[in-house]
Design a protein around this motif. Structure first.
Motif, PDB file in Angstrom:
ATOM      1  N   MET A 201       0.799  -1.197  -0.047  1.00  0.00           N
ATOM      2  CA  MET A 201      -0.108  -0.004  -0.095  1.00  0.00           C
ATOM      3  C   MET A 201       0.833   1.460   0.048  1.00  0.00           C
ATOM      4  N   LEU A 202       2.252   1.179   0.159  1.00  0.00           N
ATOM      5  CA  LEU A 202       2.956   2.112  -0.069  1.00  0.00           C
ATOM      6  C   LEU A 202       2.944   2.984  -1.232  1.00  0.00           C
ATOM      7  N   LEU A 203       2.693   2.266  -2.541  1.00  0.00           N
ATOM      8  CA  LEU A 203       2.612   2.782  -3.578  1.00  0.00           C
ATOM      9  C   LEU A 203       1.446   3.630  -3.840  1.00  0.00           C
ATOM     10  N   LEU A 204       0.293   3.346  -3.120  1.00  0.00           N
ATOM     11  CA  LEU A 204      -0.961   4.264  -2.825  1.00  0.00           C
ATOM     12  C   LEU A 204      -0.647   5.550  -2.324  1.00  0.00           C
ATOM     13  N   ARG A 205       0.158   5.242  -1.068  1.00  0.00           N
ATOM     14  CA  ARG A 205       0.534   6.605  -0.301  1.00  0.00           C
ATOM     15  C   ARG A 205       1.595   7.435  -1.080  1.00  0.00           C
ATOM     16  N   ASN A 206       2.652   7.122  -1.855  1.00  0.00           N
ATOM     17  CA  ASN A 206       3.335   7.757  -2.716  1.00  0.00           C
ATOM     18  C   ASN A 206       2.612   8.675  -3.888  1.00  0.00           C
ATOM     19  N   LEU A 207       1.724   7.831  -4.450  1.00  0.00           N
ATOM     20  CA  LEU A 207       0.844   8.229  -5.605  1.00  0.00           C
ATOM     21  C   LEU A 207       0.050   9.580  -4.765  1.00  0.00           C
ATOM     22  N   ALA A 208      -0.402   9.328  -3.722  1.00  0.00           N
ATOM     23  CA  ALA A 208      -1.219  10.517  -3.142  1.00  0.00           C
ATOM     24  C   ALA A 208      -0.347  11.508  -2.710  1.00  0.00           C
ATOM     25  N   GLU A 209       0.820  11.331  -2.340  1.00  0.00           N
ATOM     26  CA  GLU A 209       1.617  12.300  -1.891  1.00  0.00           C
ATOM     27  C   GLU A 209       2.124  13.148  -3.363  1.00  0.00           C
ATOM     28  N   ASP A 210       2.093  12.432  -4.334  1.00  0.00           N
ATOM     29  CA  ASP A 210       2.697  13.190  -5.733  1.00  0.00           C
ATOM     30  C   ASP A 210       1.362  14.078  -5.974  1.00  0.00           C
ATOM     31  N   ILE A 211       0.073  13.576  -6.099  1.00  0.00           N
ATOM     32  CA  ILE A 211      -0.844  14.239  -6.228  1.00  0.00           C
ATOM     33  C   ILE A 211      -1.164  15.332  -5.525  1.00  0.00           C
ATOM     34  N   THR A 212      -0.963  15.246  -4.425  1.00  0.00           N
ATOM     35  CA  THR A 212      -1.005  16.510  -3.341  1.00  0.00           C
ATOM     36  C   THR A 212      -0.358  17.442  -3.825  1.00  0.00           C
ATOM     37  N   PHE A 213       1.313  17.193  -4.224  1.00  0.00           N
ATOM     38  CA  PHE A 213       2.225  18.000  -4.485  1.00  0.00           C
ATOM     39  C   PHE A 213       1.845  18.801  -5.707  1.00  0.00           C
ATOM     40  N   LEU A 214       1.338  18.070  -6.523  1.00  0.00           N
ATOM     41  CA  LEU A 214       0.874  18.861  -7.854  1.00  0.00           C
ATOM     42  C   LEU A 214      -0.190  19.788  -7.530  1.00  0.00           C
ATOM     43  N   LEU A 215      -1.138  19.421  -6.566  1.00  0.00           N
ATOM     44  CA  LEU A 215      -2.307  20.358  -6.208  1.00  0.00           C
ATOM     45  C   LEU A 215      -1.630  21.567  -5.402  1.00  0.00           C
TER      46      LEU A 215
ATOM     47  N   GLU B  64      -1.014  23.886   4.130  1.00  0.00           N
ATOM     48  CA  GLU B  64      -1.184  23.537   5.734  1.00  0.00           C
ATOM     49  C   GLU B  64      -2.117  22.283   5.534  1.00  0.00           C
ATOM     50  N   LYS B  65      -2.930  22.017   4.467  1.00  0.00           N
ATOM     51  CA  LYS B  65      -3.992  20.961   4.316  1.00  0.00           C
ATOM     52  C   LYS B  65      -3.319  19.770   3.799  1.00  0.00           C
ATOM     53  N   ARG B  66      -1.852  19.756   3.642  1.00  0.00           N
ATOM     54  CA  ARG B  66      -1.171  18.679   2.907  1.00  0.00           C
ATOM     55  C   ARG B  66      -1.650  17.403   3.346  1.00  0.00           C
ATOM     56  N   ASP B  67      -1.473  17.064   4.841  1.00  0.00           N
ATOM     57  CA  ASP B  67      -1.721  15.721   5.048  1.00  0.00           C
ATOM     58  C   ASP B  67      -2.939  15.134   5.113  1.00  0.00           C
ATOM     59  N   SER B  68      -3.940  16.215   5.273  1.00  0.00           N
ATOM     60  CA  SER B  68      -5.346  15.450   5.157  1.00  0.00           C
ATOM     61  C   SER B  68      -5.815  15.069   3.586  1.00  0.00           C
ATOM     62  N   TYR B  69      -5.135  15.934   2.847  1.00  0.00           N
ATOM     63  CA  TYR B  69      -5.117  15.610   1.453  1.00  0.00           C
ATOM     64  C   TYR B  69      -4.718  14.254   1.089  1.00  0.00           C
ATOM     65  N   ILE B  70      -3.455  14.234   1.527  1.00  0.00           N
ATOM     66  CA  ILE B  70      -2.594  12.850   1.239  1.00  0.00           C
ATOM     67  C   ILE B  70      -3.485  11.747   1.620  1.00  0.00           C
ATOM     68  N   ASN B  71      -4.155  11.987   2.902  1.00  0.00           N
ATOM     69  CA  ASN B  71      -4.850  10.702   3.546  1.00  0.00           C
ATOM     70  C   ASN B  71      -6.198  10.546   2.641  1.00  0.00           C
ATOM     71  N   GLY B  72      -6.802  11.561   2.450  1.00  0.00           N
ATOM     72  CA  GLY B  72      -7.953  11.528   1.490  1.00  0.00           C
ATOM     73  C   GLY B  72      -8.110  10.843   0.228  1.00  0.00           C
ATOM     74  N   ILE B  73      -6.719  11.503  -0.460  1.00  0.00           N
ATOM     75  CA  ILE B  73      -6.404  10.853  -1.564  1.00  0.00           C
ATOM     76  C   ILE B  73      -6.135   9.496  -1.816  1.00  0.00           C
ATOM     77  N   GLU B  74      -5.503   8.861  -0.686  1.00  0.00           N
ATOM     78  CA  GLU B  74      -4.824   7.419  -0.460  1.00  0.00           C
ATOM     79  C   GLU B  74      -6.337   6.815  -0.374  1.00  0.00           C
ATOM     80  N   VAL B  75      -7.336   7.187   0.393  1.00  0.00           N
ATOM     81  CA  VAL B  75      -8.420   6.241   0.773  1.00  0.00           C
ATOM     82  C   VAL B  75      -9.408   6.344  -0.966  1.00  0.00           C
ATOM     83  N   ILE B  76      -9.219   7.482  -1.468  1.00  0.00           N
ATOM     84  CA  ILE B  76      -9.917   7.316  -2.705  1.00  0.00           C
ATOM     85  C   ILE B  76      -9.479   6.438  -3.469  1.00  0.00           C
TER      86      ILE B  76
END
Length: 185
Positions: free
Chosen positions: A1-15, A24-36
């Motif tokens: 599931m590390l792949l999903l975490r990394n992908l969520a971090e990359d998507i959040t970085f682009l956003l 400031e909302k980086r962590d909550s977006y990473i978690n939300g995108i990972e769940v999606i």
């Protein structure tokens, strides 16, 4: 599931780079995108299983009945996504097997009683409280649809019954785990 975490971090970085979200909302977006991403992966896997096994009715029952109940009743969460992925896959696999080998299980009296008890469990124990009105709409709608399926002898009633029972069992497990965790502290 590390792949999903990394992908969520990359998507959040682009956003963040494109100033769509604040850093400031980086962590909550990473978690939300990972769940999606996780749930999209599950849906794609379930779709493939249904296509390969010839049980597309199972997929539509999952998307129509189980998924909304899981989302709004406070679905069972394990400590890791790996466990949740395994549990979800096992439940889906069991429902596919039952659909193939016993499509009229919904006519069995004991399974109907289990379904009634499951509806009561979900009504009484669903969480969070802010989604109670949605649950109070979803469950009666499921019951009406189940009755219609029984009247017209549609096999999707078996899937609906299985998913409601499974969701109630997972909700009970989640409540027990939460209770055990609160007693350990």
């Amino acid at each position: 599931m590390l792949l999903l975490r990394n992908l969520a971090e990359d998507i959040t970085f682009l956003l963040i780079v494109h100033k769509i979200i604040k850093i400031e909302k980086r962590d909550s977006y990473i978690n939300g995108i990972e769940v999606i991403l996780f749930h999209c992966g599950l849906l794609i896997m379930f779709l493939l299983i249904s296509l390969l096994s010839g049980t597309m009715i199972n997929f539509w029952a999952y998307v129509g009945f189980s998924l909304p109940l899981q989302i709004f009743s406070g679905e069972y969460r394990t400590r890791t996504n790996k466990h949740y992925f395994f549990i979800s896959t096992v439940i889906y696999g069991i429902s596919v097997a039952v659909t193939k080998f016993s499509p009229f299980l919904y006519l069995d009296f004991y399974w109907q009683i289990a379904g009634i008890i499951s509806v009561i469990v979900i009504f009484k124990m669903s969480a969070p409280k802010k989604h109670k009105k949605i649950i109070y709409f979803l469950l009666p709608a499921d019951i009406v649809f189940f009755i219609l399926c029984c009247i017209f002898k549609w096999k999707i009633a078996t899937n609906e019954l299985l998913f409601i029972v499974a969701d109630a069992l997972l909700l009970l497990v989640r409540k027990a785990v939460d209770w055990l965790d609160s007693n350990e502290k």
